[in-house]
Scaffold this motif. Structure first.
Motif: not given
Length: 626
Positions: A359-388
């Motif tokens: 919220d702070d980043a968007m208030r400070a920089h007022r983006p018009e376009l947002v590309f959301h690429a952040a993710a945990l994507k390694h299948v076994p790692m997420v399987e072992w750490n499902p809450d994360e």
């Protein structure tokens, strides 16, 4: 210190052309009159006219820049230059003669005849010289010497350019034949090099060449229209024949002129898995990004960093790099500083799981376009750490999406995965929840648009199989494959991001596609064991002999076959090549938001069983494997 010669070949060529100009005028008069005389002109006048024509020609030749080219490479462009010089000469001389004699004694046909004769005398010696040099080079090539005999795959522009390059005195290769992709040019030739057959006839072509005592030592691909499947088949054929397989750069990568040495490159895994270049709507992509304020989450990851690179090339007003890993943020920020030093960039260290930081980043920089690429994507790692995994992929997406709505972002692009279809793992199911939330918001009618783009495995990305195989090859093997039947879709990171940007521009321009998921055309799936064997061959080694392949069994959450469409999402083609859309399975945004709120509480309390139970209710098709 090397002394520059007073006379060089340009001076010799100029002297030759001036002499030819004088002879052309005399020849034109003789052809018209039958003698070297003109009615009403005495010998002095004839000499003056010849001298005037010669001086006019000299000036016109210099004005036409006829001495930049090299005779041994005389081409159609040089012929056009000669034509321009001859035409300018005739026009100027005719005007001069009109001013002096009103053309009373000069037959009107003489300038016309003179133009043809002058062009013949200028061009003839040049092309005779080139023909003589070409014959000498051909004789040297036929003799073989130390040049490597090669068979070319492709009979188009790239092949023609390669053959011309082999005519250079220091060329490393000698083309002995061509293989045509479609077979339509079989029996024809390019610069005397015959098209011997189609790619399907490679083995019979090799048998004929062996019988003739002219075997190639290498197979070189010049046709860049071949897709990954055709390249894999070609590699298999070359392997059976004991031929190394290589390729030349794309035509757009080659320098002008045949004197430049072509660099022959080994076949890379991208060539085996890629497809012909998709025609991109670059105008639409530029209109989407140019002059806009853009924010990319996961800016230091495999997809995020490529997004940053390509977005920066379209001249946004500013670019915010939002990334949780300090080193990754430092690396991409440093690269961007060198790539576009004048671009206003803002590195922000933060986690999408922290709603306040987003919220702070968007208030400070007022983006018009947002590309959301952040993710945990390694299948076994997420399987072992499902809450994360759920906190980052599902709750993090909700945080970003809600912040976009709160701060008036015009467009948010949600990067998804084929693992969200009929998921068997927490990673895929968490990405499906992220898709659902973006879809629900897009269908809710708020001003912010939400475009979801789904694709499969990206070559070279963190955790993908190709870097793993490369590491295992470097260590001497074995290459580990989970199952002999496992298949995956693949795409290069460059192509994936290009199509993400194209899909984003298309979705932004078509509000009638609200709530739909844009699915990148991934081509045909590839068997992982086949990929492993071909990567071993590309390294110059023999599968199962030099490098072993070990089957380890499915890892937690893995599927044998990935899908890009759910059964309830019939694919629909768009008018953009490489992009399909899936019909949405919509849910109520308020109900989903409440479920995500409860899911967040369970994950932050590290109550994995409760979080998994809620996930199964949210994604009924989620079927974890025991």
């Amino acid at each position: 210190m090397r002394v520059k010669p007073i006379l060089h070949r340009g001076h010799v060529a100029f002297a030759h052309d001036v002499i030819m100009a004088a002879l052309s005028f005399l020849a034109a008069v003789h052809l018209r009159q039958g003698e070297l005389a003109m009615p009403g002109w005495d010998a002095a006048m004839m000499a003056i006219a010849t001298m005037a024509f010669t001086l006019t020609a000299a000036a016109a030749f210099l004005m036409s820049r006829m001495y930049k080219g090299v005779w041994r490479y005389a081409s159609v462009n040089d012929l056009m230059t000669l034509t321009r010089g001859a035409t300018l000469t005739i026009l100027i001389f005719t005007v001069l003669m009109f001013l002096v004699t009103r053309l009373q004694d000069l037959p009107r046909s003489v300038p016309v005849i003179n133009w043809f004769v002058l062009l013949a005398l200028l061009g003839g010696p040049r092309f005779l010289y080139r023909s003589w040099k070409d014959r000498r080079r051909s004789a040297k090539n036929a003799a073989g010497g130390t040049r490597v005999p090669v068979l070319l795959v492709g009979a188009g522009d790239e092949a023609e350019l390669f053959i011309r390059a082999t005519m250079a005195p220091d060329a490393e290769y000698r083309a002995i034949g061509l293989i045509s992709d479609g077979g339509g040019r079989v029996g024809r030739n390019i610069h005397g090099i015959d098209v011997l057959g189609s790619t399907a006839e490679l083995e019979s072509v090799m048998a004929r060449l062996k019988a003739a005592g002219s075997l190639p030592q290498r197979l070189i691909v010049t046709d860049h229209r071949l897709d990954g499947g055709e390249m894999r088949r070609l590699l298999d054929q070359a392997d059976r024949l004991g031929l190394p397989l290589a390729r030349i750069p794309r035509l757009t990568d080659l320098k002008d002129g045949v004197e430049d040495k072509l660099t022959i490159r080994p076949i890379a895994v991208e060539d085996l898995l890629g497809r012909p270049q998709t025609v991109l709507d670059r105008e639409g992509m530029e209109a989407l990004i140019k002059g806009k304020r853009v924010l990319v989450t996961g800016a230091g990851g495999s997809i995020g960093s490529e997004l940053v690179r390509q977005i920066s090339d379209w001249a946004p007003e500013s670019l915010v790099l939002f990334e949780a890993c300090e080193f990754n943020l430092y690396t991409i920020d440093l690269e961007l500083a060198g790539r576009h030093p004048d671009l206003a960039r803002h590195p922000v260290l933060g986690d999408v799981r922290d709603a306040t930081r987003i919220d702070d980043a968007m208030r400070a920089h007022r983006p018009e376009l947002v590309f959301h690429a952040a993710a945990l994507k390694h299948v076994p790692m997420v399987e072992w750490n499902p809450d994360e995994g759920l906190l980052t992929n599902a709750v993090g997406t909700r945080n970003v999406a809600d912040a976009c709505a709160a701060h008036g972002v015009r467009l948010m692009v949600q990067i998804s995965t084929d693992k969200a279809v009929n998921p068997t793992n927490v990673m895929g199911a968490s990405k499906r929840v992220a898709e659902m939330y973006a879809q629900a918001l897009d269908l809710s009618g708020i001003s912010t648009r939400y475009v979801t783009v789904r694709f499969g495995n990206v070559l070279g990305s963190t955790g993908s199989v190709v870097p793993l195989f490369q590491k295992q090859l470097a260590e001497g093997g074995p290459l580990t494959v989970t199952d002999p039947e496992m298949t995956r879709y693949f795409m290069t990171v460059r192509e994936a991001v290009e199509l993400v940007l194209q899909a984003s521009a298309f979705g932004d321009a078509h509000p009638d596609y609200r709530g739909k998921i844009f699915v990148l055309d991934m081509g045909e799936p590839v068997r992982i064991v086949h990929l492993a064997r071909q990567m071993i061959r590309l390294a110059g080694l023999r599968p199962d002999i030099d490098i072993k392949i070990a089957f380890t069994g499915l890892r937690p959450g893995e599927k044998l076959f990935e899908e890009i469409f759910h059964g309830a999402e019939p694919p629909v083609a768009t008018d953009r090549e490489g992009i399909l859309v899936a019909t949405p399975r919509s849910v109520d945004v308020a109900e989903l938001a409440a479920e995500l709120h409860n899911l967040e509480g369970e994950c932050r309390a590290h109550d994995a069983p409760a979080a998994i139970a809620r996930l199964r209710r949210l994604v009924p098709e989620y079927a974890p494997k025991p």
